[in-house]
Design a protein around this motif. Structure first.
Motif, PDB file in Angstrom:
ATOM      1  N   GLY A 184     -61.517 -31.549 -24.446  1.00  0.00           N
ATOM      2  CA  GLY A 184     -61.927 -32.616 -25.346  1.00  0.00           C
ATOM      3  C   GLY A 184     -63.341 -32.469 -25.848  1.00  0.00           C
ATOM      4  O   GLY A 184     -63.677 -32.959 -26.934  1.00  0.00           O
ATOM      5  N   PHE A 185     -64.200 -31.784 -25.093  1.00  0.00           N
ATOM      6  CA  PHE A 185     -65.592 -31.590 -25.518  1.00  0.00           C
ATOM      7  C   PHE A 185     -65.688 -30.762 -26.796  1.00  0.00           C
ATOM      8  O   PHE A 185     -66.704 -30.792 -27.492  1.00  0.00           O
ATOM      9  CB  PHE A 185     -66.400 -30.914 -24.407  1.00  0.00           C
ATOM     10  CG  PHE A 185     -65.912 -29.540 -24.017  1.00  0.00           C
ATOM     11  CD1 PHE A 185     -66.341 -28.418 -24.702  1.00  0.00           C
ATOM     12  CD2 PHE A 185     -65.012 -29.380 -22.978  1.00  0.00           C
ATOM     13  CE1 PHE A 185     -65.889 -27.153 -24.359  1.00  0.00           C
ATOM     14  CE2 PHE A 185     -64.552 -28.129 -22.618  1.00  0.00           C
ATOM     15  CZ  PHE A 185     -64.995 -27.008 -23.305  1.00  0.00           C
ATOM     16  N   ALA A 186     -64.638 -30.000 -27.119  1.00  0.00           N
ATOM     17  CA  ALA A 186     -64.643 -29.157 -28.322  1.00  0.00           C
ATOM     18  C   ALA A 186     -63.933 -29.816 -29.489  1.00  0.00           C
ATOM     19  O   ALA A 186     -63.787 -29.205 -30.551  1.00  0.00           O
ATOM     20  CB  ALA A 186     -63.989 -27.808 -28.015  1.00  0.00           C
ATOM     21  N   ARG A 187     -63.520 -31.058 -29.331  1.00  0.00           N
ATOM     22  CA  ARG A 187     -62.716 -31.729 -30.351  1.00  0.00           C
ATOM     23  C   ARG A 187     -63.449 -31.873 -31.683  1.00  0.00           C
ATOM     24  O   ARG A 187     -62.828 -31.873 -32.753  1.00  0.00           O
ATOM     25  CB  ARG A 187     -62.299 -33.113 -29.843  1.00  0.00           C
ATOM     26  CG  ARG A 187     -61.240 -33.801 -30.697  1.00  0.00           C
ATOM     27  CD  ARG A 187     -60.973 -35.209 -30.200  1.00  0.00           C
ATOM     28  NE  ARG A 187     -60.655 -35.248 -28.776  1.00  0.00           N
ATOM     29  CZ  ARG A 187     -59.459 -34.994 -28.290  1.00  0.00           C
ATOM     30  NH1 ARG A 187     -58.461 -34.692 -29.093  1.00  0.00           N
ATOM     31  NH2 ARG A 187     -59.242 -35.054 -26.978  1.00  0.00           N
ATOM     32  N   ASP A 188     -64.772 -32.024 -31.642  1.00  0.00           N
ATOM     33  CA  ASP A 188     -65.536 -32.292 -32.865  1.00  0.00           C
ATOM     34  C   ASP A 188     -66.178 -31.041 -33.462  1.00  0.00           C
ATOM     35  O   ASP A 188     -67.094 -31.153 -34.287  1.00  0.00           O
ATOM     36  CB  ASP A 188     -66.628 -33.331 -32.573  1.00  0.00           C
ATOM     37  CG  ASP A 188     -66.049 -34.683 -32.187  1.00  0.00           C
ATOM     38  OD1 ASP A 188     -64.914 -34.983 -32.601  1.00  0.00           O
ATOM     39  OD2 ASP A 188     -66.737 -35.440 -31.474  1.00  0.00           O
TER      40      ASP A 188
END
Length: 271
Positions: A48-52
């Motif tokens: 999730g840390f790479a979602r943006d």
């Protein structure tokens, strides 16, 4: 198209306010048993840390694997370092699913798999002229770093097997960055990199443009002198260039993956 992707440097106890933080990182600290002896790592496959992040830095050794799934581009900034495009809109990663897992069957870039660890040049306490020591650092604000359970980073005062493994991985990543820079420098020396832009007509007839990146010009690559072609072939750079060019065919697949778009025509033009 530029996103910060440089390696870190430890300053004092924390790098929270540093403007040189790599992508994903928020608080960089050198790992020390006295300070981090109770830290653990949650290994649950949550990206999730790479979602943006709509693009991810890539090393040359990853080109072959990544070319099957993503367009491989060269950043339009002064470094021209390679990246994979994982989203067609700013701050949108199409390969991080709702539950945080990476899309099954798709290559996960090493930059993502290395997080929350990184090699740091630790200059704390050094006198002028002394060389900073390279040490393993961690983002203590990372969602998978915890003081309540998880896989321990230390066993007593010694690094755990997990920490040793991640240290080796971070070291290998740094070495491959050096090789990647040599490949980029070779491309620039032969004037192979050209500016490109992608213009897309959406289903509602609106247009979307992706700009600020460079690609290898295929005609200039074919026109390299024979001695340069031999050098490129023996060094493996020619294979990297071909993998990059093949990967550009993934633009259409990437736009199709965007749930808000139907099948759209793509105008891949020089700018």
């Amino acid at each position: 198209m530029n996103e910060r992707a440089s390696e870190g440097r430890a300053h004092g106890q924390s790098a929270r306010q540093s403007q040189s933080l790599p992508m994903f990182f928020r608080r960089l600290e050198v790992l020390e048993a006295d300070k981090h002896g109770d830290l653990g790592l949650l290994v649950d496959g949550d990206y999730g840390f790479a979602r943006d992040s709509h693009m991810i830095p890539l090393n040359a050794i990853e080109f072959m694997a990544a070319a099957r799934h993503y367009p491989i581009l060269f950043n339009g900034d002064q470094t021209n370092m390679p990246v994979v495009l994982v989203g067609v809109r700013h701050a949108q990663n199409l390969f991080v699913e709702a539950e945080g897992h990476w899309t099954e069957g798709c290559y996960i870039p090493a930059f993502v798999r290395r997080y929350p660890f990184i090699l740091l040049r630790d200059s704390r306490g050094l006198k002028r002229g002394e060389t900073p020591e390279v040490r393993l650092g961690v983002d203590t604000d990372a969602p998978m770093v915890t003081r309540d359970g998880g896989h321990p980073l230390f066993e007593g005062r010694k690094p755990s097997d997990l920490m040793k493994r991640m240290g080796r991985f971070a070291g290998a990543f740094a070495r491959e960055q050096s090789r990647t820079r040599k490949f980029v420098d070779a491309c620039r020396e032969q004037d192979l990199l050209i500016d490109r832009a992608v213009d897309v007509e959406l289903a509602d007839k609106r247009h979307m443009a992706i700009k600020g990146f460079r690609v290898i010009d295929e005609e200039r690559l074919r026109a390299l002198p024979s001695d340069q072609l031999e050098t490129w072939w023996r060094s493996g750079w020619f294979a990297l260039a071909v993998a990059h060019l093949v990967s550009l065919g993934n633009f259409g697949r990437l736009f199709m993956k965007d749930e808000r778009q139907a099948e759209v025509p793509i105008d891949f033009t020089r700018r």
